[in-house]
Scaffold this active site. Sequence first.
Site, PDB file in Angstrom:
ATOM      1  N   LYS A  72       0.812  -1.232   0.000  1.00  0.00           N
ATOM      2  CA  LYS A  72       0.000   0.000   0.000  1.00  0.00           C
ATOM      3  C   LYS A  72       0.846   1.283   0.000  1.00  0.00           C
ATOM      4  CE  LYS A  72      -4.464  -1.278   1.920  1.00  0.00           C
ATOM      5  NZ  LYS A  72      -5.425  -1.035   2.993  1.00  0.00           N
ATOM      6  N   ASP A 108     -10.179   3.646   1.483  1.00  0.00           N
ATOM      7  CA  ASP A 108     -10.526   3.125   2.820  1.00  0.00           C
ATOM      8  C   ASP A 108     -11.263   4.185   3.636  1.00  0.00           C
ATOM      9  OD1 ASP A 108      -9.535   0.546   2.612  1.00  0.00           O
ATOM     10  OD2 ASP A 108      -7.526   1.107   3.277  1.00  0.00           O
TER      11      ASP A 108
HETATM   12  P1  NAP Z   1      -1.569  -1.852  10.969  1.00  0.00           P
HETATM   13  O1  NAP Z   1      -1.116  -0.810  10.000  1.00  0.00           O
HETATM   14  O2  NAP Z   1      -0.720  -3.029  11.246  1.00  0.00           O
HETATM   15  O3  NAP Z   1      -1.864  -1.076  12.376  1.00  0.00           O
HETATM   16  C1  NAP Z   1      -2.342  -1.767  13.483  1.00  0.00           C
HETATM   17  C2  NAP Z   1      -2.410  -0.817  14.691  1.00  0.00           C
HETATM   18  O4  NAP Z   1      -2.952  -1.545  15.787  1.00  0.00           O
HETATM   19  C3  NAP Z   1      -1.038  -0.302  15.138  1.00  0.00           C
HETATM   20  O5  NAP Z   1      -1.169   1.035  15.583  1.00  0.00           O
HETATM   21  C4  NAP Z   1      -0.701  -1.236  16.288  1.00  0.00           C
HETATM   22  O6  NAP Z   1       0.081  -0.676  17.308  1.00  0.00           O
HETATM   23  C5  NAP Z   1      -2.065  -1.491  16.890  1.00  0.00           C
HETATM   24  N1  NAP Z   1      -2.087  -2.758  17.605  1.00  0.00           N
HETATM   25  C6  NAP Z   1      -1.791  -3.993  17.116  1.00  0.00           C
HETATM   26  N2  NAP Z   1      -1.940  -4.916  18.074  1.00  0.00           N
HETATM   27  C7  NAP Z   1      -2.331  -4.265  19.193  1.00  0.00           C
HETATM   28  C8  NAP Z   1      -2.620  -4.666  20.533  1.00  0.00           C
HETATM   29  N3  NAP Z   1      -2.549  -5.966  20.896  1.00  0.00           N
HETATM   30  N4  NAP Z   1      -2.973  -3.727  21.421  1.00  0.00           N
HETATM   31  C9  NAP Z   1      -3.054  -2.413  21.060  1.00  0.00           C
HETATM   32  N5  NAP Z   1      -2.780  -1.962  19.816  1.00  0.00           N
HETATM   33  C10 NAP Z   1      -2.425  -2.877  18.904  1.00  0.00           C
HETATM   34  O7  NAP Z   1      -2.982  -2.442  10.549  1.00  0.00           O
HETATM   35  P2  NAP Z   1      -4.167  -1.684   9.790  1.00  0.00           P
HETATM   36  O8  NAP Z   1      -4.046  -1.919   8.343  1.00  0.00           O
HETATM   37  O9  NAP Z   1      -4.201  -0.297  10.307  1.00  0.00           O
HETATM   38  O10 NAP Z   1      -5.439  -2.521  10.278  1.00  0.00           O
HETATM   39  C11 NAP Z   1      -5.933  -2.425  11.608  1.00  0.00           C
HETATM   40  C12 NAP Z   1      -7.218  -3.244  11.732  1.00  0.00           C
HETATM   41  O11 NAP Z   1      -8.224  -2.675  10.903  1.00  0.00           O
HETATM   42  C13 NAP Z   1      -7.084  -4.714  11.272  1.00  0.00           C
HETATM   43  O12 NAP Z   1      -7.865  -5.511  12.092  1.00  0.00           O
HETATM   44  C14 NAP Z   1      -7.658  -4.713   9.865  1.00  0.00           C
HETATM   45  O13 NAP Z   1      -8.185  -5.966   9.483  1.00  0.00           O
HETATM   46  C15 NAP Z   1      -8.753  -3.671  10.023  1.00  0.00           C
HETATM   47  N6  NAP Z   1      -9.084  -3.021   8.754  1.00  0.00           N
HETATM   48  C16 NAP Z   1     -10.365  -3.120   8.342  1.00  0.00           C
HETATM   49  C17 NAP Z   1     -10.732  -2.520   7.157  1.00  0.00           C
HETATM   50  C18 NAP Z   1     -12.161  -2.631   6.706  1.00  0.00           C
HETATM   51  O14 NAP Z   1     -12.442  -2.368   5.536  1.00  0.00           O
HETATM   52  N7  NAP Z   1     -13.061  -2.972   7.579  1.00  0.00           N
HETATM   53  C19 NAP Z   1      -9.797  -1.807   6.389  1.00  0.00           C
HETATM   54  C20 NAP Z   1      -8.483  -1.721   6.865  1.00  0.00           C
HETATM   55  C21 NAP Z   1      -8.142  -2.343   8.057  1.00  0.00           C
HETATM   56  P3  NAP Z   1       1.594  -0.114  17.095  1.00  0.00           P
HETATM   57  O15 NAP Z   1       1.351   1.227  16.457  1.00  0.00           O
HETATM   58  O16 NAP Z   1       2.126  -0.042  18.447  1.00  0.00           O
HETATM   59  O17 NAP Z   1       2.241  -1.124  16.191  1.00  0.00           O
END
Ligand code: NAP
Length: 302
Positions: A72, A108
Site C-alpha cells: 500500500k 478506505d
Molecule cells: P496496521 O497498519 O498493522 O496497524 C495496526 C495498529 O494496531 C497499530 O497502531 C498497532 O500498534 C495497533 N495494535 C496492534 N496490536 C495491538 C494490541 N494488541 N494492542 C493495542 N494496539 C495494537 O494495521 P491496519 O491496516 O491499520 O489494520 C488495523 C485493523 O483494521 C485490522 O484488524 C484490519 O483488518 C482492520 N481493517 C479493516 C478494514 C475494513 O475495511 N473494515 C480496512 C483496513 C483495516 P503499534 O502502532 O504499536 O504497532
Amino acid sequence: MSTITGQTKVTGIIGYPLVYTLSPIMHNAAFKATGLNYRYLPFVVEEKDLGAALQGIRALKIRGVNVTMPHKEAVIEFLDELSEEAKIVGAVNTINNRDGCLIGYNTDGTGFIRSLREESFDPKDTTAIILGAGGAAKAVAVSLIQAGASEMILVGRDIRKLEKLKARLLDNFTYITIKTLSFKDNLADIFRVGDLIVNATPVGMRESGDLLPVPLELISTKHFVYDLVYTPLETELIKEARKVGAKVANGLGMLLHQAASAFEIWTGTSAPVEVMRHALTSELEGGEQPNDAKKKDQRLPT
Ligand code: NAP
C-alpha cells in the site's frame, strides 16, 4: 455474466501473500449485476516484483487494481499521480489506469465515511476517539477531519507513532484539535467527551484472545462504537457496547464501501452496493467449515 471477449476489461488486486481476499467476490458480483464486461482477478505480486507488476498494468492495459498488504505504501513510487487522500494518508489501495497514467487513490477512508453515513452518523462537529495508529487509523483520521470532525483523540501503545500521525494530520489540516494518549493513560475523561469510538487495531480478531485496554464500562448510549474488525462480526467491543445501548457497527460497511468507491473509479458508474453487500455477507456468513476458520483469519482488509 457477460462472455469474456477481446473487449473485456480486467481489474484485480495485487498483494502478497494473497491468501484470502473478499474483493473478487464483491467486484465480480457487481460486474455481473451491472452487465459491465469487466472481470476482477487476484495477482500475487512479491515485493521484489512490484515495479515490474506496475509496468505490466500499463503494458497489459489492466483497467485498475486494488492494492493490499504489503504494497500500500511502496506502490506510490511507481505511480504517476495521487489523489488528495492518498497523498495525505501516504498509502494507496486503488489504482486507476487512465491510458497508461496510473493514479493512486485511498478509498478506505471514503468507504469508512460512506458506511458511517449509512448508519445515519454525521461526523461533522463530533469528537472522535481513534484506537490505533496504523494504516487504517490514518485513513480513518483523514476522512473524519475532511468530513468535519472538530476534535480527535488518538490512542495507541506507541506514543511516538501517535505523535507522528498527529504531526502529519496537523501539517494538512490546521482547524482540528488533536490529542494523543497511551492505552496506559487514564482514558476516563476522553470517553466522557467522545462521540465516536473507532477500533483501528486488530484487537478482537478471532483467536487473538486480546481485549482492548480501554474503559469499556464508560461506553454509553451517547457513543457510536465502530470496530474496523469484521472477523468475527461481533467483537467483544461490539458486544459490550451493544449491551449498554450504544450504536455499533463492524468493519463490513467500510470493506463494502471502499470496494464500491473503487468500482466507481474504474467504471465511472454507481456501484450496485446492495449486490456487493449480499455477495460479501453470503461469503462471510454462509457455510464456514471449522477447517476454513484459520484460513479466514488471514483474510486481508480488502
Ligand atoms: P496496521 O497498519 O498493522 O496497524 C495496526 C495498529 O494496531 C497499530 O497502531 C498497532 O500498534 C495497533 N495494535 C496492534 N496490536 C495491538 C494490541 N494488541 N494492542 C493495542 N494496539 C495494537 O494495521 P491496519 O491496516 O491499520 O489494520 C488495523 C485493523 O483494521 C485490522 O484488524 C484490519 O483488518 C482492520 N481493517 C479493516 C478494514 C475494513 O475495511 N473494515 C480496512 C483496513 C483495516 P503499534 O502502532 O504499536 O504497532
